[in-house]
Design a protein around this motif. Structure first.
Motif, mmCIF file in Angstrom:
data_model
loop_
_atom_site.group_PDB
_atom_site.id
_atom_site.type_symbol
_atom_site.label_atom_id
_atom_site.label_comp_id
_atom_site.label_asym_id
_atom_site.label_seq_id
_atom_site.Cartn_x
_atom_site.Cartn_y
_atom_site.Cartn_z
ATOM 1 N N LEU A 140 -6.359 51.630 12.582
ATOM 2 C CA LEU A 140 -4.918 51.620 12.791
ATOM 3 C C LEU A 140 -4.368 50.316 12.241
ATOM 4 O O LEU A 140 -4.748 49.233 12.695
ATOM 5 N N LEU A 141 -3.489 50.413 11.254
ATOM 6 C CA LEU A 141 -2.886 49.244 10.619
ATOM 7 C C LEU A 141 -1.491 49.035 11.178
ATOM 8 O O LEU A 141 -0.648 49.930 11.126
ATOM 9 N N VAL A 142 -1.241 47.845 11.710
ATOM 10 C CA VAL A 142 0.093 47.464 12.192
ATOM 11 C C VAL A 142 0.681 46.530 11.150
ATOM 12 O O VAL A 142 0.202 45.401 10.980
ATOM 13 N N SER A 143 1.689 46.986 10.416
ATOM 14 C CA SER A 143 2.197 46.207 9.287
ATOM 15 C C SER A 143 3.694 45.989 9.412
ATOM 16 O O SER A 143 4.364 46.577 10.256
ATOM 17 N N CYS A 187 0.153 44.514 18.810
ATOM 18 C CA CYS A 187 -1.310 44.617 18.923
ATOM 19 C C CYS A 187 -1.780 44.112 20.283
ATOM 20 O O CYS A 187 -2.625 44.742 20.936
ATOM 21 N N LYS A 188 -1.237 42.977 20.714
ATOM 22 C CA LYS A 188 -1.628 42.414 22.010
ATOM 23 C C LYS A 188 -1.257 43.362 23.146
ATOM 24 O O LYS A 188 -2.019 43.542 24.098
ATOM 25 N N ALA A 189 -0.071 44.002 23.028
ATOM 26 C CA ALA A 189 0.353 44.929 24.077
ATOM 27 C C ALA A 189 -0.548 46.166 24.121
ATOM 28 O O ALA A 189 -0.901 46.654 25.203
ATOM 29 N N LEU A 190 -0.953 46.661 22.959
ATOM 30 C CA LEU A 190 -1.778 47.867 22.917
ATOM 31 C C LEU A 190 -3.161 47.645 23.514
ATOM 32 O O LEU A 190 -3.727 48.527 24.160
ATOM 33 N N ILE A 191 -3.725 46.466 23.286
ATOM 34 C CA ILE A 191 -5.095 46.204 23.754
ATOM 35 C C ILE A 191 -5.132 45.408 25.044
ATOM 36 O O ILE A 191 -6.216 45.156 25.584
ATOM 37 N N GLY A 192 -3.962 44.977 25.559
ATOM 38 C CA GLY A 192 -3.944 44.234 26.809
ATOM 39 C C GLY A 192 -4.395 42.792 26.673
ATOM 40 O O GLY A 192 -4.906 42.208 27.635
ATOM 41 N N ASP A 193 -4.213 42.188 25.505
ATOM 42 C CA ASP A 193 -4.572 40.784 25.320
ATOM 43 C C ASP A 193 -3.499 39.920 25.974
ATOM 44 O O ASP A 193 -2.314 40.039 25.646
ATOM 45 N N PRO A 194 -3.853 39.024 26.907
ATOM 46 C CA PRO A 194 -2.846 38.216 27.592
ATOM 47 C C PRO A 194 -2.198 37.221 26.647
ATOM 48 O O PRO A 194 -2.671 37.016 25.517
ATOM 49 N N PRO A 195 -1.115 36.567 27.069
ATOM 50 C CA PRO A 195 -0.510 35.526 26.227
ATOM 51 C C PRO A 195 -1.534 34.476 25.826
ATOM 52 O O PRO A 195 -2.496 34.211 26.549
ATOM 53 N N HIS A 196 -1.291 33.872 24.680
ATOM 54 C CA HIS A 196 -2.271 32.928 24.139
ATOM 55 C C HIS A 196 -2.513 31.771 25.096
ATOM 56 O O HIS A 196 -3.649 31.326 25.272
ATOM 57 N N GLU A 197 -1.441 31.294 25.727
ATOM 58 C CA GLU A 197 -1.602 30.156 26.638
ATOM 59 C C GLU A 197 -2.355 30.529 27.910
ATOM 60 O O GLU A 197 -2.781 29.652 28.657
ATOM 61 N N GLN A 198 -2.532 31.845 28.142
ATOM 62 C CA GLN A 198 -3.295 32.302 29.306
ATOM 63 C C GLN A 198 -4.684 32.802 28.925
ATOM 64 O O GLN A 198 -5.324 33.509 29.687
ATOM 65 N N THR A 256 -0.042 34.792 11.701
ATOM 66 C CA THR A 256 -1.283 35.321 11.142
ATOM 67 C C THR A 256 -1.385 34.997 9.652
ATOM 68 O O THR A 256 -0.484 35.323 8.889
ATOM 69 N N ARG A 257 -2.470 34.358 9.227
ATOM 70 C CA ARG A 257 -2.637 34.025 7.816
ATOM 71 C C ARG A 257 -3.826 34.748 7.198
ATOM 72 O O ARG A 257 -4.017 34.706 5.991
ATOM 73 N N MET A 258 -4.682 35.366 8.013
ATOM 74 C CA MET A 258 -5.787 36.161 7.506
ATOM 75 C C MET A 258 -5.598 37.607 7.945
ATOM 76 O O MET A 258 -4.808 37.900 8.838
ATOM 77 N N ILE A 259 -6.336 38.488 7.329
ATOM 78 C CA ILE A 259 -6.363 39.878 7.780
ATOM 79 C C ILE A 259 -7.230 39.908 9.037
ATOM 80 O O ILE A 259 -8.443 39.712 8.968
ATOM 81 N N THR A 260 -6.610 40.128 10.170
ATOM 82 C CA THR A 260 -7.328 40.134 11.441
ATOM 83 C C THR A 260 -7.785 41.559 11.755
ATOM 84 O O THR A 260 -6.962 42.472 11.840
ATOM 85 N N VAL A 261 -9.083 41.742 11.903
ATOM 86 C CA VAL A 261 -9.674 43.053 12.196
ATOM 87 C C VAL A 261 -10.252 42.975 13.605
ATOM 88 O O VAL A 261 -11.180 42.201 13.858
ATOM 89 N N ILE A 262 -9.697 43.774 14.523
ATOM 90 C CA ILE A 262 -10.057 43.689 15.938
ATOM 91 C C ILE A 262 -10.950 44.878 16.283
ATOM 92 O O ILE A 262 -10.547 46.031 16.148
ATOM 93 N N ILE A 263 -12.162 44.590 16.751
ATOM 94 C CA ILE A 263 -13.204 45.594 16.968
ATOM 95 C C ILE A 263 -13.752 45.434 18.381
ATOM 96 O O ILE A 263 -13.838 44.316 18.898
ATOM 97 N N HIS A 264 -14.123 46.558 18.996
ATOM 98 C CA HIS A 264 -14.705 46.473 20.335
ATOM 99 C C HIS A 264 -16.035 45.733 20.276
ATOM 100 O O HIS A 264 -16.825 45.903 19.339
ATOM 101 N N VAL A 265 -16.275 44.937 21.289
ATOM 102 C CA VAL A 265 -17.492 44.113 21.294
ATOM 103 C C VAL A 265 -18.752 44.974 21.295
ATOM 104 O O VAL A 265 -19.802 44.565 20.771
#
Length: 746
Positions: A134-137, A148-159, A171-180
């Motif tokens: 899924l590409l978010v562009s 992206c953060k909302a879809l995967i439940g990633d908390p705010p960066h400061e948290q 974002t300056r690179m192509i970030t590819v987020i994969i399940h661990v």
């Protein structure tokens, strides 16, 4: 009473209640439950909505409770779709386990060249038997990372969140987020930085990953390298990460990593990632040329595209062009073949920062869909063609509108339709379509491999029985070489005619658009006809001028480039046919996915592979036109300087004169002429590289056959017996794998 509790421009009390689907009694019950007291009744709800629609007479606590009862302020829950791709992942694990167990010496050079050795089969499977992407562009300020953060439940960066989001380019690179759980076992860190040569299809190819791995570590790598450098006091922001101020060695090492790293792989345990891979590219208009190049590169790898554009200024001319590029690369799933899918089902166009009323949101989305459909002239009627190819031309504009959504996390009516449609697609129709396609392609590839080894067994039987001799192999190789040589001569002659037509059409278009842009009156008419407001014209002037020039050239070169595609496709089919005939393989190369894979094998070292693959399978390359017209792009970059025009012009005629002056100063006519010439030269160079690679392969094959023919009879027979035994063993291995997969499907 301020309404800033949940953001600015909140809808009034009755609007939020109706949008939430609550009756007056239901709202009163919910509000009283939140407050812990019997404050509100159904009758009072009606009175308050009529007399005080903005809620200015309510206390802060009552106002908050009213909106909370309607869903405002609730945290957007991450999507959790379970694991609808369990059969596909089981199939992949079965294939990998069996193929990796095959011994390497069982495969020879011809097996590798045909793409049916271990590496070839695994590479083909990796391309198709995988999780969807899924590409978010969108633009840098569209909220891609936030979604992206909302879809995967990633908390705010400061948290403690891994991903960063902000109004400024992050974002300056192509970030590819994969399940661990899907992380390759040899990568043990949560973050890995990969080079520009990294191929996501080869994520589970250890040698490839280790060769392209630049640095692995914890989340600190994202801070150091994967986000844009922030502006120092008194300085300007750059696309370089922060470097150490202390010593030169650390700073130099950071710079080397930043220059070479193009992908940032992030592994995390989000529920949604069990069913897809999420791609967050840099913004297309972040001002960094490298970002735009990387973002375009990802379009061809997407199975689902979520395109974001800000609600204010929704879908400008830049968005039209970028969205067309991504739709051109997107896999088509016709409804008649894949129930629940459709021409536009795997496309989402989202208006972000949508804090307006439902009526305003509906109007902006409807108008955006209407303009996008009408604007398809710039994209060679791409949307109309896609609907026609899917057999869904009737009612296509209405179906396109269904793919338009709004998003604002604190407003339920501005987030829930997107959530629900995305969840519905990812939980049902898309997994069925994707699993079905992967299964079909897997069976086809394995059957082609089985046929290949069966034919090799037959050929070696003929050699051992004397019905076919080494000298015959030499003559066959010579015939293949001569056939390819004749094909090269024929296709080069046709290619020169195509390039001559492209040059003529391109130069004519360059002169026409230059004449128009050099005329202040015509330029003013163009600006007025495309922008309703003067402020909008100033704000989007650079993108509009660049898009206009690019659009005119693309329209002019469309037919020659289509002919070039057909020419390359024909040559690829011819060479692949020669190779398959040489290997005694009888397969239907009209099947585009098979030809794509074989073309990748035969032309893997040629730059023209992207043109071949675009001609064979548009999904593999999103922007053939952009890539071929790239020599033109730097020549129109001077249009970017016109952003400063707004500082000293105040009227339409002045703006048009300033545009003309800028373009004349940069000598646009000469620049475009040089760009068209460079484009034609790049076509010729790519074709020459392709044909040279094809001929070199034929010469290498002929040399192998000549060497075998010079061997003594006993040596040759021993070699044939050994090769026959290997081919027979490999055929049995393929058949065993086919039976295993059929049994697992039952």
């Amino acid at each position: 009473m301020s309404q800033s509790l949940f953001g600015d421009d909140l809808p009034d009390l009755s609007t939020v209640r109706l949008a939430a689907g609550l009756s007056e009694a239901a709202l009163a019950y919910s509000v009283n439950g939140i407050l812990g007291e019997d404050w509100l009744s159904a009758d009072q709800v009606a009175v308050i909505e009529r007399r005080d629609p903005a809620g200015e007479g309510l206390t802060r606590r009552q106002h908050r409770a009213w909106y909370q009862a309607c869903g405002y302020g609730d945290k957007m829950p991450p999507l959790d779709l379970g694991n609808p791709y369990a059969p596909l992942l089981h199939r992949r694990e079965t294939i990998i386990a069996q193929v990796l167990g095959w011994p390497d010496p069982a495969f020879g050079e011809e097996d590798a060249q045909a793409g049916f050795d271990k590496a070839g089969i695994l590479a083909a499977m990796a391309m198709w038997v995988r999780l969807p992407r899924l590409l978010v562009s969108g633009g840098f300020d569209a909220g891609k990372t936030f979604l992206c953060k909302a879809l995967i439940g990633d908390p705010p960066h400061e948290q403690g969140g891994l991903l960063r989001s902000n109004y400024a380019p992050e974002t300056r690179m192509i970030t590819v987020i994969i399940h661990v759980d899907h992380r390759p076992p040899w990568l043990t860190q949560p973050v890995a930085l990969m080079s520009a040569a990294f191929d996501l299809d080869r994520l589970y190819d250890r040698r490839h990953v280790e060769a392209e791995l630049i640095l692995a570590g914890d989340r600190a790598l994202i801070e150091r390298f994967a986000v844009h450098r922030k502006e120092r006091p008194g300085g300007a922001a750059t696309d370089q990460p922060w470097a150490s101020d202390g010593g030169g060695s650390t700073a130099d090492a950071d710079t080397r990593v930043a220059e070479n790293a193009a992908y940032c792989l992030v592994f995390m345990a989000a529920p949604l990632l069990r069913s897809l891979i999420l791609i967050d590219p840099p913004g297309f208009d972040s001002g960094m040329v490298l970002d735009q190049e990387r973002a375009r590169k990802m379009a061809g790898l997407a199975d689902i595209v979520v395109f974001l554009s800000q609600f204010v200024g929704f879908l400008n001319v830049r968005d039209f062009s970028l969205l067309a590029e991504q739709l051109r690369a997107l896999q088509l799933y016709p409804r008649r073949v894949y129930p629940g899918m459709g021409a536009f089902r795997n496309l989402f166009v989202v208006a972000t920062h949508a804090r307006q009323s439902p009526a305003d949101i509906d109007h902006v989305l409807s108008e955006g869909a209407r303009r996008l459909w009408a604007d398809s002239e710039r994209s060679s009627k791409l949307f109309q063609r896609r609907a026609a190819e899917a057999g869904e031309a009737d009612g296509a504009p209405a179906r396109l509108l269904e793919r338009f959504f709004a998003f604002y996390p604190n407003y339920p009516f501005a987030r829930e339709p997107l959530q629900e449609d995305l969840a519905d697609l990812l939980a049902g129709p898309f997994p069925r379509a994707f699993n079905r396609q992967a299964k079909t392609v897997t069976e086809r590839i394995l059957e082609s491999a089985r046929q290949y080894y069966a034919r090799r067994v037959t050929r070696f039987d003929d050699l051992l029985s004397g019905r076919f001799r080494p000298a015959d192999e030499v003559r066959a190789a010579e015939a293949a070489r001569d056939e390819v040589d004749r094909s090269i001569v024929d296709h080069r002659r046709r290619m020169e005619a195509i390039i001559a037509e492209a040059r003529r059409a391109g130069l004519e278009a360059a002169n026409n658009v230059t004449d128009e842009l050099y005329d202040p009156v015509r330029t003013e008419q163009m600006l007025r006809s495309n922008f309703e407001r003067y402020d909008d014209a100033q704000r989007h002037l650079s993108a509009f001028i660049t898009e206009t020039i690019h659009g005119r050239l693309e329209d002019a070169l469309n037919q020659p480039l289509q002919s070039y595609q057909s020419l390359v496709l024909g040559f690829a089919r011819k060479v692949v046919s020669v190779d398959l005939s040489k290997a005694s393989v009888d397969v239907d190369i009209a099947q585009n996915d098979l030809l794509t894979r074989l073309a990748t094998v035969f032309f893997n070292n040629a730059p023209t592979t992207r043109a071949i693959l675009q001609a064979i399978s548009p999904r593999r390359d999103p922007a053939l036109f952009f890539n071929l017209l790239w020599p033109v792009a730097p020549t129109v970059a001077a249009a970017l300087a016109m952003m400063s025009i707004g500082n000293y012009v105040t009227r339409w005629p002045d703006l048009a004169k300033a545009v003309v002056g800028k373009l004349r100063d940069t000598n646009l006519r000469v620049a475009l002429t040089e760009g068209v010439e460079a484009t034609c030269a790049s076509l010729r160079k790519e074709f020459d590289t392709l044909t040279a690679k094809a001929r070199a392969d034929r010469l290498a094959d002929l040399a192998r056959k000549q060497h075998r023919a010079r061997q003594s009879g006993d040596e040759a027979m021993a070699c044939f017996q050994r090769d026959r035994a290997c081919a027979e063993t490999n055929r049995r291995r393929i058949e065993t794998l086919q039976r295993t997969l059929r049994d697992s499907d039952r």
